[in-house]
Design a protein around this motif. Structure first.
Motif, PDB file in Angstrom:
ATOM      1  N   VAL A 119       0.857  -1.236   0.084  1.00 22.82           N
ATOM      2  CA  VAL A 119      -0.064   0.076   0.080  1.00 22.82           C
ATOM      3  C   VAL A 119       0.963   1.196   0.191  1.00 22.82           C
ATOM      4  N   TYR A 120       2.063   1.069   0.469  1.00 23.41           N
ATOM      5  CA  TYR A 120       2.716   2.373   0.484  1.00 23.41           C
ATOM      6  C   TYR A 120       3.531   2.448  -1.030  1.00 23.41           C
ATOM      7  N   TRP A 153     -13.756   4.985   6.083  1.00 20.82           N
ATOM      8  CA  TRP A 153     -12.443   4.794   5.111  1.00 20.82           C
ATOM      9  C   TRP A 153     -12.324   5.954   4.306  1.00 20.82           C
ATOM     10  N   ALA A 154     -13.302   6.686   3.790  1.00 22.17           N
ATOM     11  CA  ALA A 154     -13.128   7.788   2.913  1.00 22.17           C
ATOM     12  C   ALA A 154     -12.530   8.872   3.542  1.00 22.17           C
ATOM     13  N   LYS A 155     -12.931   9.225   4.704  1.00 22.94           N
ATOM     14  CA  LYS A 155     -12.196  10.203   5.537  1.00 22.94           C
ATOM     15  C   LYS A 155     -10.844   9.998   6.029  1.00 22.94           C
ATOM     16  N   ALA A 156     -10.619   8.666   6.339  1.00 21.90           N
ATOM     17  CA  ALA A 156      -9.339   8.253   6.605  1.00 21.90           C
ATOM     18  C   ALA A 156      -8.240   8.200   5.338  1.00 21.90           C
ATOM     19  N   ASP A 157      -8.881   8.157   4.094  1.00 21.90           N
ATOM     20  CA  ASP A 157      -7.860   8.045   2.718  1.00 21.90           C
ATOM     21  C   ASP A 157      -6.975   9.379   2.959  1.00 21.90           C
ATOM     22  N   ILE A 162      -1.348  11.416   3.226  1.00 20.60           N
ATOM     23  CA  ILE A 162      -0.293  12.252   3.865  1.00 20.60           C
ATOM     24  C   ILE A 162       0.682  11.259   4.472  1.00 20.60           C
ATOM     25  N   ALA A 163       0.335  10.142   4.881  1.00 18.98           N
ATOM     26  CA  ALA A 163       1.532   9.459   5.266  1.00 18.98           C
ATOM     27  C   ALA A 163       2.217   8.709   4.304  1.00 18.98           C
ATOM     28  N   LEU A 208      -1.275   3.292   8.031  1.00 21.36           N
ATOM     29  CA  LEU A 208      -0.972   4.665   7.457  1.00 21.36           C
ATOM     30  C   LEU A 208      -1.706   5.615   8.391  1.00 21.36           C
ATOM     31  N   GLY A 209      -2.939   5.353   8.852  1.00 22.04           N
ATOM     32  CA  GLY A 209      -3.496   6.240   9.627  1.00 22.04           C
ATOM     33  C   GLY A 209      -3.137   6.617  10.780  1.00 22.04           C
ATOM     34  N   SER A 210      -2.417   5.576  11.325  1.00 28.32           N
ATOM     35  CA  SER A 210      -1.876   5.707  12.678  1.00 28.32           C
ATOM     36  C   SER A 210      -0.534   6.531  12.584  1.00 28.32           C
TER      37      SER A 210
END
Length: 217
Positions: A119-120, A153-157, A162-163, A208-210
């Motif tokens: 995913v990175y 999920w949409a908000k966290a994307d 950013i990460a 990534l959210g973390s």
């Protein structure tokens, strides 16, 4: 026929505008110039306004009276709040999926697992990652849970992007993510709800959210 075309244009504008926001092509806090934006997306201002209204309801656009319409800001607090809720709900979805999944559900989960790239690597890989998690959500057979996780999920994307932009991930971490995905799938396939919950919770905690929480603090 006209109504069908109008709905199609509204949905098209919604999805295109959402994509621009989620990928941060429209930056957090950026003022929306509606005429130029409609031209960029390829629609008139009417479906664009409807898209703005819908995305305002999802918290991705600030639509305040007597003020410029802007892309909602990002913050460490919001990133943390999203992570806290995902830590609670995604493990629940995995646990329920382990008890309720059908053969068709498992085929979809395994097919999406096979499509995953780290995913990175790029933003496109995020979509494959989303579809993998969506297949687990659907297997939970809880439409209320699915709807809430889709919204989160949409908000966290935005925070994942950013990460992605600010942090390099080692090959060892990439392998760790692959292992976590496989362990989640194995636990669901075996009907082991406790293991599915535990691995998913660990997976979200390392996500990534973390990392975005730490980057924004």
């Amino acid at each position: 026929m006209d109504n069908f075309q109008l709905v199609t244009k509204n949905d098209f504008a919604y999805h295109k505008l959402k994509e621009l926001i989620v990928t941060c092509e429209l930056a957090p806090g950026e003022t929306l110039q509606q005429s130029a934006l409609a031209t960029k997306i390829g629609v008139s201002t009417t479906p664009l306004r409807e898209a703005i209204r819908r995305l305002s309801g999802e918290g991705l656009i600030d639509l305040a009276a007597h003020k410029n319409t802007k892309v909602a800001d990002v913050s460490a607090d919001e990133a943390r709040h999203l992570l806290e809720v995902r830590r609670a709900l995604e493990p629940l979805a995995a646990q329920l999926a382990s008890a309720r999944r059908t053969r068709e559900d498992m085929e979809l989960i395994e097919r999406n697992l096979a499509r995953l790239e780290p995913v990175y690597r790029d933003v496109d890989a995020l979509q494959a990652h989303r579809e993998f998690h969506q297949a687990i959500y659907f297997a939970s057979k809880n439409p209320v849970l699915v709807e809430e996780l889709e919204r989160l999920w949409a908000k966290a994307d935005r925070y994942r992007v950013i990460a992605l932009e600010k942090k390099d991930i080692s090959p060892a971490r990439e392998q760790q993510i692959r292992n976590e995905h496989q362990q989640i799938v194995d636990a669901i396939a075996e009907g082991d709800g406790e293991s599915a919950r535990a691995v998913m919770q660990l997976h979200v905690s390392r996500s990534l959210g973390s990392q975005a929480v730490n980057l924004l603090e």
